[in-house]
Design a protein around this motif. Structure first.
Motif, PDB file in Angstrom:
ATOM      1  N   ASP A 105     -10.217  -3.615  -0.901  1.00  8.94           N
ATOM      2  CA  ASP A 105     -10.689  -3.381   0.465  1.00  8.94           C
ATOM      3  C   ASP A 105     -12.036  -2.668   0.512  1.00  8.94           C
ATOM      4  O   ASP A 105     -12.106  -1.445   0.645  1.00  8.94           O
ATOM      5  CB  ASP A 105      -9.647  -2.608   1.280  1.00  8.94           C
ATOM      6  N   ARG A 136       0.832  -1.205   0.000  1.00  2.53           N
ATOM      7  CA  ARG A 136       0.000   0.000   0.000  1.00  2.53           C
ATOM      8  C   ARG A 136       0.865   1.254   0.000  1.00  2.53           C
ATOM      9  O   ARG A 136       2.063   1.186   0.315  1.00  2.53           O
ATOM     10  CB  ARG A 136      -0.870   0.013   1.279  1.00  2.53           C
ATOM     11  N   ASP A 163      -3.700   3.655   3.601  1.00  7.33           N
ATOM     12  CA  ASP A 163      -3.469   2.210   3.770  1.00  7.33           C
ATOM     13  C   ASP A 163      -4.430   1.400   2.904  1.00  7.33           C
ATOM     14  O   ASP A 163      -4.287   0.182   2.804  1.00  7.33           O
ATOM     15  CB  ASP A 163      -3.600   1.800   5.247  1.00  7.33           C
ATOM     16  N   ASN A 164      -5.404   2.077   2.297  1.00  5.85           N
ATOM     17  CA  ASN A 164      -6.314   1.371   1.396  1.00  5.85           C
ATOM     18  C   ASN A 164      -6.025   1.695  -0.070  1.00  5.85           C
ATOM     19  O   ASN A 164      -6.830   1.404  -0.945  1.00  5.85           O
ATOM     20  CB  ASN A 164      -7.767   1.711   1.736  1.00  5.85           C
TER      21      ASN A 164
HETATM   22 MG    MG Z   1      -7.853  -1.602   4.909  1.00  3.38          MG
END
Ligand code: MG
Ligand code: AMP
Length: 472
Positions: A268, A189, A258-259
């Motif tokens: 996600d 990520r 983080d996504n």
């Molecule tokens: Mg996530």
């Protein structure tokens, strides 16, 4: 129990690519043991990509590999940080998942199998490490819906119900548990790099970026400028991705760094939503009070996330080059969005000025009328006929579109169609079918599928919906 060596899922040629990078990037973890293992979904469409014949893979094989987690080890909880709602969080990481393994697809792509809901890790932060069954069902559906609309997305390989009772603030509780396998083109990520910057480890940033470029950016020329070429390409991929979301009417919901995948793939799917009508302010995550990740904000937020990523990358690329690359974002996005929206209208290869005019007018009609976003394109796809290029008043003649711009739009669409040679009309129809759906994944549909599961343990509506999404 010893693993069954006849299990084709365990016999895949797993490559320890990330594992070989060294344990600065992950922690070895174990999977939770679950009281039950009921296979609720297996994605047979993905098996041929892995060189497997679905007929030879039994449900029991899925359960053994992706429910009981026998066989392939080590499991790696990946380390990462990230900006969540604009605030830096250094306490993230795979808190309820791990990298199960990496497998080369028949197309040469290296795929990650990542778990979700497989138990606690050093990054669980007091969480239970579990995935609710509803959360699993929702992610399966989102990925299949996006895939059908041509979005570059991860997909779920399997979903196993695990027989535990979970407590959640956002679901009637107790609620059922599950574990999912997500197949993606990397779980690295933006936040994986951000963590290394935070830890002041430029050596690890370089090592990771070399790895990412070698594996996921093979299209780039092997030159001394490879780092800046990588960032330019990432900017382009992310602009393309967000354009695909916007055209699909998809609001991801939680665009924290983080996504955001370093390969530009969408993944996600938590509190996502498809827009019912064209509304830039549509916000899918109930906890997003300020609408930071609203549907209409997504292009801006993706650009901001790319900008944040410059901090770790500045150890390898000059700020001037990073800035110049990021400055391309708006143009890439505008072109990709125009192209995606025109495809939803069945039109390919229109010049920029005409394309922009048709796009603007289409959005105007969708906005002012507030007719169903997906229903509009579904009706266009369903009713399209080449009589539309002879007489504009026949275009969607049975639909009521309450917009002052409707007649102007019809006239414009008619003009565009009338310039397309008659023998190409089939291509328009084909394009409409390819980029639109008759099965929009709107919230009431997901809720009705879930209702059948939760009240009667009836999985038929879910299975029918998946079949429809996959066939489209
Ligand atoms: Mg996530
Ligand atoms: P997400 O919102 O799913 O992207 O997750 C954000 C962070 O919270 C990640 O570090 C997750 O691993 C972690 N997380 C989310 N739910 C749980 C849970 N039930 N138990 C442990 N960690 C979790």
């Amino acid at each position: 129990m010893t693993p069954n060596r006849d299990n084709p899922l365990l016999n895949l040629d797993y490559e320890p690519a990330l594992e070989n990078l060294g344990d600065d990037y992950y922690d070895q973890v174990a999977a939770a043991e679950f009281p039950q293992h009921i296979l609720r979904f297996r994605n047979d469409q993905l098996l041929p990509q892995l060189g497997l014949n679905p007929d030879l893979v039994e449900d029991g094989h899925f359960i053994e590999a992706f429910g009981k987690f026998q066989g392939i080890r080590p499991f790696l909880a990946l380390r990462y940080h990230g900006y969540q709602f604009g605030e830096y969080n250094p306490f993230l990481g795979d808190g309820r998942g791990f990298l199960y393994g990496q497998v080369r697809g028949v197309d040469g792509t290296l795929y990650d199998f990542g778990t979700k809901g497989s138990g606690q890790t050093p990054y669980s932060r007091g969480g239970d490490g579990r995935l609710t069954l509803k959360g699993g069902v929702r992610e399966v559906l989102a990925a299949e819906a996006l895939q059908a609309l041509g979005v570059t997305t991860s997909r779920c390989l399997s979903l196993v119900e695990t027989g535990e009772s979970l407590w959640r603030g956002d679901e009637p509780s107790p609620t059922r548990s599950s574990v999912m396998i997500r197949m993606s083109r990397s779980h690295i990520r933006f936040g994986t790099f951000e963590r290394l910057y935070y830890l002041k480890r430029p050596d690890l940033i370089k090592k990771l970026l070399d790895f990412v470029i070698d594996i996921y950016y093979q299209n780039l020329p092997d030159s001394s400028d490879r780092y800046v070429l990588f960032y330019q390409e990432l900017v382009k991929r992310v602009a393309n991705l967000v354009a695909q979301w916007m055209a699909a009417g998809f609001c991801h919901g939680v665009l924290n760094t983080d996504n955001m995948s370093i390969t530009g793939e969408s993944f996600d799917y938590g509190p996502y939503g498809f827009i019912p009508t064209y509304d830039p302010q549509f916000t899918s995550a109930y906890f997003d009070y300020g609408g930071r990740y609203s549907y209409g904000n997504q292009p801006l937020i993706c650009r901001v996330n790319l900008e944040m990523l410059q901090l770790p990358l500045m150890t390898l690329i000059s700020p001037r080059q990073l800035e110049a690359a990021l400055n391309q974002f708006d143009d890439y996005y505008a072109a990709a969005y125009r192209e995606s929206m025109l495809k939803k209208l069945g039109i390919e290869g229109l010049n920029i000025a005409e394309g922009n005019e048709l796009l603007d007018k289409t959005l105007e009609v969708l906005k002012t009328s507030q007719i169903g976003y997906h229903e509009f394109f579904a009706a266009l796809t369903d009713q399209f006929n080449w009589g539309w290029r002879e007489d504009s008043s026949t275009i969607l003649e049975n639909s009521t579109i309450p917009s002052a711009d409707w007649e102007t739009w019809r006239q414009l669409y008619y003009q565009v169609l009338s310039k397309i040679p008659q023998e190409k009309m089939d291509e328009v129809s084909h394009c409409l079918h390819q980029y639109n759906t008759q099965t929009p994944l709107l919230r009431p549909i997901i809720e009705s599928v879930w209702e059948a599961i939760t009240s009667e343990n009836n999985w038929q509506p879910f299975e029918e919906l998946v079949n429809k999404l996959q066939k489209k």
